[in-house]
Each structure stands twice: as C-alpha cells, then as structure tokens.
Write a protein that holds these residues in place. Structure first.
Motif, short mmCIF file in Angstrom:
data_model
loop_
_atom_site.label_atom_id
_atom_site.label_comp_id
_atom_site.label_asym_id
_atom_site.label_seq_id
_atom_site.Cartn_x
_atom_site.Cartn_y
_atom_site.Cartn_z
N UNK A 1 22.82 58.86 60.15
CA UNK A 1 23.70 57.72 59.90
C UNK A 1 22.70 56.60 59.72
N UNK A 2 22.93 55.81 58.71
CA UNK A 2 22.35 54.57 58.24
C UNK A 2 22.41 53.48 59.27
N UNK A 3 21.17 52.78 59.50
CA UNK A 3 21.00 51.65 60.38
C UNK A 3 21.85 50.70 60.03
N UNK A 4 22.33 49.90 60.93
CA UNK A 4 23.07 48.68 60.90
C UNK A 4 22.29 47.44 61.32
N UNK A 5 22.75 46.25 60.74
CA UNK A 5 22.20 44.98 61.38
C UNK A 5 23.39 44.45 62.07
N UNK A 90 28.91 49.69 51.66
CA UNK A 90 28.94 48.46 52.34
C UNK A 90 29.85 48.80 53.63
N UNK A 91 29.43 48.85 54.76
CA UNK A 91 30.23 48.69 55.79
C UNK A 91 30.04 47.63 56.96
N UNK A 92 31.17 47.10 57.43
CA UNK A 92 30.93 45.90 58.43
C UNK A 92 32.00 46.05 59.31
N UNK A 108 29.05 40.46 64.54
CA UNK A 108 28.96 41.13 63.03
C UNK A 108 28.31 42.10 62.90
N UNK A 109 28.73 43.30 62.37
CA UNK A 109 27.72 44.32 62.20
C UNK A 109 27.90 44.58 60.46
N UNK A 110 26.82 45.10 60.00
CA UNK A 110 27.04 45.23 58.67
C UNK A 110 25.86 46.32 58.44
N UNK A 111 25.93 47.14 57.38
CA UNK A 111 25.31 48.06 56.92
C UNK A 111 25.51 48.07 55.14
N UNK A 126 17.97 41.13 54.50
CA UNK A 126 18.93 40.59 53.58
C UNK A 126 20.32 40.35 54.42
N UNK A 127 20.50 41.60 55.26
CA UNK A 127 21.65 41.72 55.98
C UNK A 127 21.71 40.80 57.04
#
Length: 145
Positions: A1-5, A90-92, A108-111, A126-127
């Motif tokens: 799974x991709x890391x999120x910010x 792009x997932x948020x 707010x979560x963003x990948x 950037x995220x």
C-alpha cells in the motif's frame, strides 16, 4: 500500500458548515489557489458530487483531472483519480470531527503518484505543501464571513 501524507487543523465552525464549503466545488477557485476551474460532472441522489473535473495550475505543474468522490455520512468524503494528464493516481480524504466549543477538527489525507519519476521524499514534501495550503485555505474560507 502506498504511503500517505496527512495533517489536521481546527476550524471554528460546526462540521456541517465545514462540509458545506468542502462540497461547494464551484467555489474552489475562490479559496484553493491551485484550482482554476471546477465542474461537477455527476451527482448522487442527495445532490452531492460524485465526479468532478478540476483544472489545476500549481506553477510548474498544470493538470486537467477528473476525480470520483465517495461520501461516508456527513463527516467524511474521499476521492480517487479517474483521469489526469500528470498523475498516475491520487487518493485523498477529508475527515471531520467535532472539537471544542463548536469547532471542527479537519484531517486531510493524500496520496499522489505522478507519471514522471520523483523521489519519495520529494513527493511527500509536495503532498504536505498541498495539504497545508488546502487546510489553511479551507479554514480561512469557513471562518471569514
């Protein structure tokens, strides 16, 4: 799974008032900075956006993207990329929770995965900038009469 910010901010307004601003895509160009155009392409039975086209201009990065939105009750919305010129994915999400005396904590979560090669550390930075700008803009928009 991709890391999120992710990042959070407290806004001095009720969750319903905050979500009303988040759901008002037509006004995004007024407060987000990077969104130059927003067009709701499809809505659900409650009139909430299900698919939105956004024209973005973040200086060196310009994009025309379509996002699919999923609403979980009245306090959470998430989105995923349908199509984009610059992004692979792009997932948020925005998650709202009551805080203090009538305030709302907004998380707010963003990948993001771009089509051009980019170091993970630079992508996370950037995220973080995108999230911080979005939260600051949302706070200002909701709290300014």
């Amino acid at each position: 799974m991709a890391e999120h910010t992710s990042s959070s901010i407290t806004i001095e307004a009720a969750p319903a008032d905050v979500m009303a601003v988040i759901a008002d895509f037509a006004r995004y160009p007024d407060w987000t900075g990077e969104v130059k155009e927003a067009e709701v392409l499809k809505t659900d039975e409650r009139g909430r956006a299900q698919e939105v086209r956004l024209v973005m201009d973040a200086g060196a990065i310009k994009d025309d993207q379509t996002l699919a939105y999923t609403w979980a009750g009245d306090n959470e919305v998430s989105w995923t990329l349908v199509k984009s010129q610059m992004l692979r994915s792009l997932d948020g999400s925005y998650l709202l929770a009551p805080a203090g005396q009538g305030g709302t904590e907004v998380t707010y979560r963003l990948t993001v995965d771009v089509k051009i090669p980019m170091l993970g550390m630079i992508k996370r930075k950037a995220e973080k900038v995108i999230i911080d700008r979005a939260l600051a803009g949302l706070k200002k928009r909701v709290e300014t009469p």
